[in-house]
Write an enzyme that holds these catalytic residues in place. Sequence first.
Site, PDB file in Angstrom:
ATOM      1  N   GLY A  44       5.818   2.758  -4.267  1.00  0.00           N
ATOM      2  CA  GLY A  44       6.467   3.820  -3.474  1.00  0.00           C
ATOM      3  C   GLY A  44       5.719   4.907  -3.927  1.00  0.00           C
ATOM      4  O   GLY A  44       4.979   5.983  -3.010  1.00  0.00           O
ATOM      5  N   ALA A  45       5.953   5.140  -5.169  1.00  0.00           N
ATOM      6  CA  ALA A  45       5.253   6.559  -5.813  1.00  0.00           C
ATOM      7  C   ALA A  45       3.718   6.537  -5.710  1.00  0.00           C
ATOM      8  O   ALA A  45       3.183   7.776  -5.580  1.00  0.00           O
ATOM      9  CB  ALA A  45       5.771   6.566  -7.352  1.00  0.00           C
ATOM     10  N   GLU A 140       9.251  -3.243  -3.020  1.00  0.00           N
ATOM     11  CA  GLU A 140       9.578  -3.147  -4.371  1.00  0.00           C
ATOM     12  C   GLU A 140      11.086  -2.753  -4.303  1.00  0.00           C
ATOM     13  O   GLU A 140      11.322  -1.898  -5.242  1.00  0.00           O
ATOM     14  CB  GLU A 140       8.606  -2.261  -5.129  1.00  0.00           C
ATOM     15  CG  GLU A 140       8.590  -2.820  -6.513  1.00  0.00           C
ATOM     16  CD  GLU A 140       7.297  -2.307  -7.196  1.00  0.00           C
ATOM     17  OE1 GLU A 140       6.307  -3.226  -7.485  1.00  0.00           O
ATOM     18  OE2 GLU A 140       6.919  -1.199  -7.220  1.00  0.00           O
ATOM     19  N   GLY A 223      -8.571  -7.895   0.048  1.00  0.00           N
ATOM     20  CA  GLY A 223      -9.405  -7.758  -1.248  1.00  0.00           C
ATOM     21  C   GLY A 223     -10.735  -7.393  -0.850  1.00  0.00           C
ATOM     22  O   GLY A 223     -11.136  -6.311  -0.086  1.00  0.00           O
ATOM     23  N   THR A 249      -5.916  -2.174  -9.787  1.00  0.00           N
ATOM     24  CA  THR A 249      -4.364  -1.605  -9.439  1.00  0.00           C
ATOM     25  C   THR A 249      -4.379  -0.606  -8.424  1.00  0.00           C
ATOM     26  O   THR A 249      -5.036   0.512  -8.676  1.00  0.00           O
ATOM     27  CB  THR A 249      -3.917  -1.351 -10.913  1.00  0.00           C
ATOM     28  OG1 THR A 249      -3.946  -2.381 -11.788  1.00  0.00           O
ATOM     29  CG2 THR A 249      -2.370  -0.935 -10.908  1.00  0.00           C
ATOM     30  N   ASP A 253      -2.151   0.135  -2.205  1.00  0.00           N
ATOM     31  CA  ASP A 253      -1.462   1.123  -2.045  1.00  0.00           C
ATOM     32  C   ASP A 253      -2.320   2.600  -1.563  1.00  0.00           C
ATOM     33  O   ASP A 253      -1.708   2.915  -0.517  1.00  0.00           O
ATOM     34  CB  ASP A 253      -1.012   1.824  -3.327  1.00  0.00           C
ATOM     35  CG  ASP A 253       0.096   0.775  -3.823  1.00  0.00           C
ATOM     36  OD1 ASP A 253       0.834   0.027  -3.148  1.00  0.00           O
ATOM     37  OD2 ASP A 253       0.333   0.688  -5.116  1.00  0.00           O
ATOM     38  N   GLY A 288      -6.335   3.242 -13.350  1.00  0.00           N
ATOM     39  CA  GLY A 288      -4.915   3.531 -13.062  1.00  0.00           C
ATOM     40  C   GLY A 288      -4.518   3.354 -11.694  1.00  0.00           C
ATOM     41  O   GLY A 288      -5.244   2.985 -10.798  1.00  0.00           O
TER      42      GLY A 288
HETATM   43  O1  RIB Z   1       0.733  -1.699  -6.437  1.00  0.00           O
HETATM   44  C1  RIB Z   1       0.508  -1.349  -7.798  1.00  0.00           C
HETATM   45  C2  RIB Z   1       1.904  -1.109  -8.641  1.00  0.00           C
HETATM   46  O2  RIB Z   1       2.329  -2.394  -8.520  1.00  0.00           O
HETATM   47  C3  RIB Z   1       1.850  -0.616 -10.014  1.00  0.00           C
HETATM   48  O3  RIB Z   1       1.667   0.731 -10.214  1.00  0.00           O
HETATM   49  C4  RIB Z   1       2.783  -1.199 -10.609  1.00  0.00           C
HETATM   50  O4  RIB Z   1       4.089  -0.324 -10.890  1.00  0.00           O
HETATM   51  C5  RIB Z   1       3.719  -2.022  -9.370  1.00  0.00           C
HETATM   52  O5  RIB Z   1       4.556  -1.712  -8.815  1.00  0.00           O
END
Ligand code: RIB
Length: 303
Positions: A44-45, A140, A223, A249, A253, A288
């Site tokens: 979310g963040a 999540e 992907g 990672t 998002d 990150g």
């Molecule tokens: O989508 C990546 C995120 O998944 C990471 O930042 C971690 O916190 C997990 O929630």
Amino acid sequence: MYKNIRAAVVGSINMDLILNMQKVPEVGENVLGTDYGYANGGKGANQATALAKLGAQVKMVGKVADDTNGNKLLENLRNNNIDVSGVATDGTQTGLAAIILDGEGRNRIVVYEGANAEIEPQKALQDIGTDIDLLLLQFETNEEVVVNCVNHAVKNNITTVIDCGPAKNFSLEKMQGATILSPNESETKALTDIYPDTEENILKASKILEERSKAEFIVLKLGERGCSLWGGKELKLFPSYKSKVIDTTAAGDCFTAALALEYVKNGDIHTACDMGNKAGSIAVSRMGAQSSMPTVEEIYQIK
Ligand code: RIB
């Protein structure tokens, strides 16, 4: 260009512990890591940060605990110009994700949801309100929050985008009529029992997702293969933009945030898929989660 768009994100806020290694351990094996660090994360963040970095007005709705990680994460969201008035601070423990990264930038993530699973459905609805153009959600948190918020947003004609991460078999039948439903490959498998490896399987899975959710568009994140789009008539594939992979990672998002914002602005789902791919290709080239989110200017430089 996105500055007039008012978005709300309902979802998780995690502290990410990132451990780098050449090779991930097998069961019973010990391997040496090369380094580690902490980073601001949570799906979310991450999506809220991506939206804000692209210029939108963003409100975050979620929950942390009044602990060291929770306070740091809240401060970081504020520093990114995100309205955190919808983030409760009375959770039992702030969410944590342990991320192991191999030498090729591929991750494996274990999430302890903590406060994220304690978001209160009724409070989330109040915090979203109706004065927004876009609602972005992920899985999540608890199912009731997602179900209530999707139904509320759809009823109020708010563009509603569901990122189905992490892989959970939530009841899509209870969250009907979103604008875009967007799982990645493993989330597609969890929701449909079909891994979208071939065009035939992408189409089969997309049809099942459409049937179950009645979402207007099904966008699968594939992907390094890019993404697919199903809107009920014809399957379209959008190849990814090549970049050097450092850390995957939060690339999903980043993709979802750019896809959603471009769709709200233009109403053109094709351009939106392309925008998502461009944004994702930048995110994978950086280390990150939130630190890897691009600006619009950076996205425009990709040809
Ligand atoms: O989508 C990546 C995120 O998944 C990471 O930042 C971690 O916190 C997990 O929630």
